[in-house]
Scaffold this motif. Structure first.
Motif, PDB file in Angstrom:
ATOM      1  N   CYS A  32       0.863  -1.046   0.230  1.00  0.00           N
ATOM      2  CA  CYS A  32       0.013  -0.214  -0.043  1.00  0.00           C
ATOM      3  C   CYS A  32       0.851   1.284   0.177  1.00  0.00           C
ATOM      4  N   ASP A  35      -0.593   6.710  -2.818  1.00  0.00           N
ATOM      5  CA  ASP A  35      -1.443   7.042  -3.983  1.00  0.00           C
ATOM      6  C   ASP A  35      -1.615   5.611  -4.923  1.00  0.00           C
ATOM      7  N   ARG A  36      -0.951   4.638  -4.721  1.00  0.00           N
ATOM      8  CA  ARG A  36      -0.836   3.576  -5.761  1.00  0.00           C
ATOM      9  C   ARG A  36      -0.662   2.314  -4.928  1.00  0.00           C
ATOM     10  N   TRP A  37      -1.246   1.037  -5.509  1.00  0.00           N
ATOM     11  CA  TRP A  37      -1.193  -0.258  -4.662  1.00  0.00           C
ATOM     12  C   TRP A  37      -0.477  -1.172  -5.652  1.00  0.00           C
ATOM     13  N   ASP A  63      -7.717   0.277  -4.355  1.00  0.00           N
ATOM     14  CA  ASP A  63      -8.431   0.984  -5.544  1.00  0.00           C
ATOM     15  C   ASP A  63      -7.763   0.605  -6.649  1.00  0.00           C
ATOM     16  N   ARG A  66      -5.562   2.204  -9.546  1.00  0.00           N
ATOM     17  CA  ARG A  66      -4.531   2.751  -9.297  1.00  0.00           C
ATOM     18  C   ARG A  66      -3.678   1.835  -8.711  1.00  0.00           C
ATOM     19  N   THR A  67      -3.805   0.480  -9.257  1.00  0.00           N
ATOM     20  CA  THR A  67      -3.003  -0.892  -8.909  1.00  0.00           C
ATOM     21  C   THR A  67      -2.314  -1.357 -10.001  1.00  0.00           C
ATOM     22  N   ASP A  68      -1.147  -1.857  -9.522  1.00  0.00           N
ATOM     23  CA  ASP A  68      -0.292  -2.544 -10.586  1.00  0.00           C
ATOM     24  C   ASP A  68      -0.268  -3.769 -10.181  1.00  0.00           C
ATOM     25  N   CYS A  90      -5.299  -2.329 -14.911  1.00  0.00           N
ATOM     26  CA  CYS A  90      -4.079  -2.574 -14.182  1.00  0.00           C
ATOM     27  C   CYS A  90      -2.914  -2.990 -15.204  1.00  0.00           C
ATOM     28  N   LEU A 159       7.004   0.296  -8.112  1.00  0.00           N
ATOM     29  CA  LEU A 159       5.363  -0.046  -8.192  1.00  0.00           C
ATOM     30  C   LEU A 159       4.808   0.426  -6.695  1.00  0.00           C
ATOM     31  N   ALA A 160       3.600   0.974  -6.462  1.00  0.00           N
ATOM     32  CA  ALA A 160       3.135   1.510  -5.157  1.00  0.00           C
ATOM     33  C   ALA A 160       4.326   2.515  -4.555  1.00  0.00           C
TER      34      ALA A 160
END
Ligand SMILES: [Zn+2]
Length: 328
Positions: A32, A35-37, A63, A66-68, A90, A159-160
């Motif tokens: 987490c 602003d990204r996951w 969300d 906003r996730t990879d 994603c 990432l994230a």
């Protein structure tokens, strides 16, 4: 079930059940960021996995827009639900060789056919091979219509909001990729290093001498200063070096057992040698092995046969259309 694994970066484990599978569950890790996951691995393409993973993600208020997604390797218990993520837009990160193999398997089953023909040639009876036509890896495989950002050894992927180092560790599959956070001492080991069970090493068409590659890849991670290792199945641990040494000793023993079996049974096929190895199958004897376990055991035996052939300790001959072996 959700378990917090790390504070900074904030990281959770969602336990994704794998019904009727000795692996029991897959660990899907969620990072987490502000602003990204990031989600690492998914579970099979089946409802029980989908339900557990997505209810976990919703509890963590992830969300998806906003996730990879990072897929550590091609196996369906790790990649099965990729379509659910790709369908939401994603971005998917994965090793290119594993991606290609996954797509080839899904499109025309050619990789399965290769293995079936090989197992037949190595003495496995056709009726045992047919029992595999509906195994979980085939039944619950992912929809292959997704694209990837390929990752390779030494890449740093953000990432994230976290800079992960990719460590390519071929063996369990050709493209298996671990993620490493040097500052934190955190290793996402996937199925490269497991603690309660031994990772399965198969014979691969696209990776000659997979066992030798695997042992080399174990050395690649052995001395990392890991404070916590997050495996693809079962429990996390900090005892990386000890576990790597135990896995290497396991394979050394198994190679010796196989060589001895070939010496005691000259001219046997790999299928005939397999029951002479020690398998931890809850006390079950070889004829009682469930078909899927026999399939994995056959693949595991063949990776050891290939290793001994490459190292000049076995000799292969062909007789009546089957491969037979002699110890040297
Ligand atoms: Zn795997």
């Amino acid at each position: 079930m959700i378990e917090k694994m790390w504070d900074s970066p904030l990281m959770y484990r969602i336990e994704v059940p794998l019904p009727d599978n000795p692996l029991r569950y897959l660990n899907s890790y969620v990072v987490c960021g502000s602003d990204r996951w990031l989600v690492i691995d998914t579970g099979f393409n089946r409802e029980e996995c989908r339900e557990a993973l997505f209810s976990g993600l919703s509890q963590l208020q992830v969300d998806l827009a906003r996730t990879d997604l990072f897929l550590t390797h091609l196996h369906a218990d790790h990649t099965g639900l990729v379509g659910d993520f790709a369908g939401q837009g994603c971005q998917v990160y994965m090793n290119g060789d594993d991606y290609q193999y996954l797509v080839d398997s899904a499109l025309d089953g050619r990789t399965w056919k290769y293995t079936e023909q090989l197992f037949m040639k190595e003495g496995m009876p056709p009726e045992d091979i047919e029992k595999q036509f509906s195994n979980q890896a085939r039944k619950f495989s992912p929809d292959p219509s997704f694209s990837i950002h390929p990752v390779g050894d030494g890449d740093v992927v953000t990432l994230a909001g976290v800079d992960f180092q990719v460590i390519h560790t071929p063996g369990h599959t050709k493209g298996l990729s671990c993620l490493w956070l040097p500052k934190e001492g955190l290793l996402v080991s996937s199925d490269h290093v497991l603690f309660d069970i031994t990772p399965n090493i198969q014979r691969w068409q696209n990776l000659p001498d997979a066992l030798a590659c695997y042992l080399h890849s174990l050395d690649k991670v052995r001395d990392l200063p890991a404070r916590l290792v997050l495996p693809g199945h079962r429990k996390a641990s900090s005892a990386l070096k000890e576990r790597v040494d135990a896995i290497k000793a396991h394979h050394a023993n198994r190679l010796q057992e196989l060589w001895q079996a070939a010496k005691d049974h000259p001219g046997a096929t790999a299928f005939e040698l397999a029951p002479h190895l020690t398998w931890s199958m809850r006390g079950k004897k070889w004829p009682e092995f469930p078909p899927t376990q026999k399939w994995f055991a056959m693949g595991e035996t063949l990776s050891h046969v290939e290793y001994l052939l490459h190292h000049g300790r076995l000799e292969q001959e062909e007789k009546n259309g089957l491969y037979i072996y002699y110890a040297i």
